[in-house]
Design a protein around this motif. Structure first.
Motif, short mmCIF file in Angstrom:
data_model
loop_
_atom_site.label_atom_id
_atom_site.label_comp_id
_atom_site.label_asym_id
_atom_site.label_seq_id
_atom_site.Cartn_x
_atom_site.Cartn_y
_atom_site.Cartn_z
N ASP A 142 6.60 18.42 5.44
CA ASP A 142 6.52 18.83 4.03
C ASP A 142 6.40 17.63 3.09
O ASP A 142 6.76 17.72 1.92
N SER A 143 5.88 16.51 3.60
CA SER A 143 5.79 15.27 2.84
C SER A 143 7.19 14.87 2.39
O SER A 143 8.07 14.69 3.23
N LEU A 144 7.45 14.75 1.09
CA LEU A 144 8.77 14.32 0.61
C LEU A 144 9.47 15.41 -0.19
O LEU A 144 10.29 15.12 -1.07
N VAL A 145 9.16 16.66 0.11
CA VAL A 145 9.78 17.78 -0.60
C VAL A 145 11.30 17.77 -0.42
O VAL A 145 12.05 18.09 -1.35
N GLN A 146 11.77 17.39 0.77
CA GLN A 146 13.21 17.39 1.03
C GLN A 146 13.96 16.37 0.17
O GLN A 146 15.18 16.46 0.00
N TYR A 147 13.22 15.39 -0.39
CA TYR A 147 13.85 14.38 -1.24
C TYR A 147 13.46 14.55 -2.70
O TYR A 147 13.53 13.59 -3.49
N ALA A 148 13.07 15.76 -3.09
CA ALA A 148 12.64 16.02 -4.46
C ALA A 148 13.74 15.73 -5.47
O ALA A 148 13.48 15.31 -6.60
N ARG A 149 15.01 15.96 -5.05
CA ARG A 149 16.14 15.75 -5.97
C ARG A 149 16.81 14.39 -5.78
O ARG A 149 17.83 14.12 -6.40
N SER A 150 16.23 13.56 -4.91
CA SER A 150 16.81 12.24 -4.65
C SER A 150 16.24 11.22 -5.64
O SER A 150 15.08 10.82 -5.54
N THR A 151 17.07 10.78 -6.57
CA THR A 151 16.62 9.81 -7.56
C THR A 151 16.28 8.48 -6.90
O THR A 151 15.31 7.81 -7.31
N TRP A 152 17.02 8.11 -5.88
CA TRP A 152 16.80 6.82 -5.21
C TRP A 152 15.47 6.80 -4.47
O TRP A 152 14.68 5.87 -4.63
N ILE A 153 15.20 7.82 -3.65
CA ILE A 153 13.94 7.87 -2.90
C ILE A 153 12.77 7.96 -3.87
O ILE A 153 11.73 7.30 -3.68
N THR A 154 12.92 8.75 -4.93
CA THR A 154 11.87 8.86 -5.94
C THR A 154 11.59 7.51 -6.59
O THR A 154 10.43 7.12 -6.77
N ALA A 155 12.64 6.77 -6.91
CA ALA A 155 12.48 5.47 -7.55
C ALA A 155 11.78 4.47 -6.62
O ALA A 155 10.88 3.73 -7.05
N VAL A 156 12.18 4.45 -5.36
CA VAL A 156 11.60 3.49 -4.40
C VAL A 156 10.12 3.81 -4.15
O VAL A 156 9.26 2.93 -4.24
N ILE A 157 9.83 5.07 -3.84
CA ILE A 157 8.45 5.45 -3.52
C ILE A 157 7.54 5.27 -4.73
O ILE A 157 6.44 4.69 -4.62
N THR A 158 7.97 5.74 -5.89
CA THR A 158 7.12 5.59 -7.09
C THR A 158 6.96 4.13 -7.48
O THR A 158 5.90 3.72 -7.96
N GLY A 159 8.02 3.33 -7.28
CA GLY A 159 7.90 1.90 -7.57
C GLY A 159 6.86 1.23 -6.70
O GLY A 159 6.03 0.45 -7.18
N LEU A 160 6.87 1.55 -5.41
CA LEU A 160 5.88 0.99 -4.49
C LEU A 160 4.47 1.44 -4.87
O LEU A 160 3.53 0.65 -4.85
N VAL A 161 4.33 2.71 -5.19
CA VAL A 161 3.02 3.25 -5.55
C VAL A 161 2.49 2.60 -6.83
O VAL A 161 1.31 2.22 -6.91
N ILE A 162 3.35 2.43 -7.82
CA ILE A 162 2.93 1.83 -9.08
C ILE A 162 2.49 0.39 -8.88
O ILE A 162 1.42 -0.03 -9.35
N PHE A 163 3.30 -0.40 -8.18
CA PHE A 163 2.93 -1.80 -7.95
C PHE A 163 1.69 -1.92 -7.07
O PHE A 163 0.86 -2.81 -7.26
#
Length: 444
Positions: free
Chosen positions: A172-193
């Motif tokens: 399900d990709s990262l649906v299980q971590y939809a409410r995880s602020t930490w995982i969201t921050a790390v993944i989006t940070g990597l994607v942005i950079f």
């Protein structure tokens, strides 16, 4: 062979090699020979750092197969010419003029000097971000999946995120971590950079280093830096609030979440929609309005010199600035007290026109081959493939084989660049020395 043809042939060669490796029995979890279309689709998606899949990566491919996919993502993210130049440097071979020209064109560099330094800096920067991302993901992944598999999940998703590939080992990709602020921050940070461009990151690093060391530097940030940063922040903010406005009450996506989780998920999709194919909510459950917003963000994409696709933030910004200049009655395209060269304006128009024609062609082909799907989902798939984003409403695996081949071609053209691809087809043309008289015509 011309530079555009060299780059296009290089990416094609990587796809062929990747397809051959993924065909072999050791690449699949069941130990059988892989389906040729599945292998070709996966290899193309990995090399073109797209993330569209026709089979579940985590369960269909073995550990070796997953490693091959990750290797293809890494090489594809760096770019064929960057990877080739790096290999030549490791072999201590001198870079020829043709290779320097290829790197310059693939990275959209203004000049030939500093090629060796640029390649080394790109590799170092990539390793720093990917290792940092992996270390940040480790605590959560190891807690949830054990030390061994958790480590592999951390490395895989870090490399996939920084290269804007969107491949995930979760069904399900990262649906299980939809409410995880930490995982969201790390993944989006990597994607942005990963999607903001190497030149922008290096310029910010150099300025920060000089300030810490007390070195006196004159002048501000470059025009490229200003436009990329401002346009990226604007698109991220607009995307976040647009998703909140359209999906806040949708029980299939954000409706069942609290406002904090809604903001986290909306931010995640705003970041991902422009470059990478992860998802933390069910894309198929989104309203058509939200899907169309996502299509617009995907079409714009990332920034030049990055691992992302799309027409690029600078291209969209140039067209916006041109429109503003026309409305103000200006004959020059000015921004931040700088004039944008006409050649860049011409290139921006060419990129948008070529990309629009490509998306229209792919959409028509998919609609003809798969009439059972709604238009918005077909358009979404077409833009996602061409912009090398990798998001899907869930129809990729159900597409007919001709449609999958169309998607494969779209991912390839989107990765090498529509103008570069057309230049490779057209061949080398010398500029005309003839100057023709000017004549006006009606527009609009």
């Amino acid at each position: 062979m011309t530079v555009p043809r060299t780059i296009c042939a290089g990416f094609l060669m990587l796809i062929i090699i990747g397809t051959g490796l993924l065909l072999l029995p050791f690449a699949t979890a069941g130990g059988q020979w892989n389906d040729p279309i599945v292998a070709l689709f996966t290899a193309t998606s990995a090399v073109c750092v797209t993330g569209l899949i026709v089979v579940d990566t985590g369960s269909y491919y073995s550990s070796i197969g997953q490693f091959i996919i990750l290797l293809l993502i890494q090489v594809g993210g760096l770019g064929y010419m960057t990877a080739t130049t790096l290999l030549l440097l490791l072999l201590k071979r001198r870079l020829r003029l043709k290779e320097r020209l290829a790197v310059q064109q693939s990275m959209d560099m203004p000049e030939l000097s500093g090629t060796r330094t640029l390649i080394v800096s790109i590799l170092s920067m990539t390793l720093v971000f990917e290792l940092t991302g992996a270390f940040c993901l480790m605590p959560t992944m190891m807690r949830d999946y054990g030390n061994g598999f958790g480590l592999w999940l951390s490395i895989f998703h870090s490399i996939s995120a920084f290269n804007n590939a969107g491949f995930s080992l979760f069904e399900d990709s990262l649906v299980q971590y939809a409410r995880s602020t930490w995982i969201t921050a790390v993944i989006t940070g990597l994607v942005i950079f990963g999607g903001i461009g190497y030149q922008v990151i290096m310029e910010a690093f150099m300025r920060g280093r000089d300030r810490l060391l007390g070195r006196q530097k004159y002048g501000g940030f470059s025009l490229n830096f200003k436009i990329v940063v401002v346009s990226s922040i604007t698109l991220l903010a607009v995307g976040t609030f647009a998703f909140l406005a359209t999906e806040a009450t949708n029980l299939d996506t954000l409706g069942a979440m609290g406002w904090g989780d809604k903001l986290t998920a909306a931010w995640f999709q705003s970041v991902i929609a422009r470059t990478a194919g992860f998802n933390s909510i069910d894309i198929n459950g989104m309203h058509d309005a939200a899907l169309f917003i996502m299509i617009a963000l995907m079409f714009v994409g990332a920034s030049p010199g990055s691992t992302g696709g799309g027409i690029k933030t600078t291209t969209a910004s140039i067209l916006f600035i041109c429109t503003r200049a026309i409305l103000r009655g200006n004959d020059e395209v000015l921004v931040y007290r700088r004039e944008i060269p006409p050649v860049r304006v011409f290139k921006a128009v060419g990129v948008v026109l070529g990309s629009g024609m490509a998306v229209i062609g792919v959409t028509i082909a998919l609609a003809l081959f798969n009439p059972e799907f709604t238009f918005i989902r077909i358009l979404f798939e077409a833009v996602s493939a061409f912009a090398t984003v990798g998001l899907s409403t869930g129809i990729t695996a159900d597409l007919t084989i001709p449609s999958q081949l169309v998607i494969i071609g779209s991912m390839y053209v989107g990765r090498v660049g529509v103008l570069l691809f057309m230049a490779a087809l057209a061949g080398d043309h010398s500029p005309s020395l003839v100057k023709y008289p000017e004549e006006d015509l009606l527009v609009g």
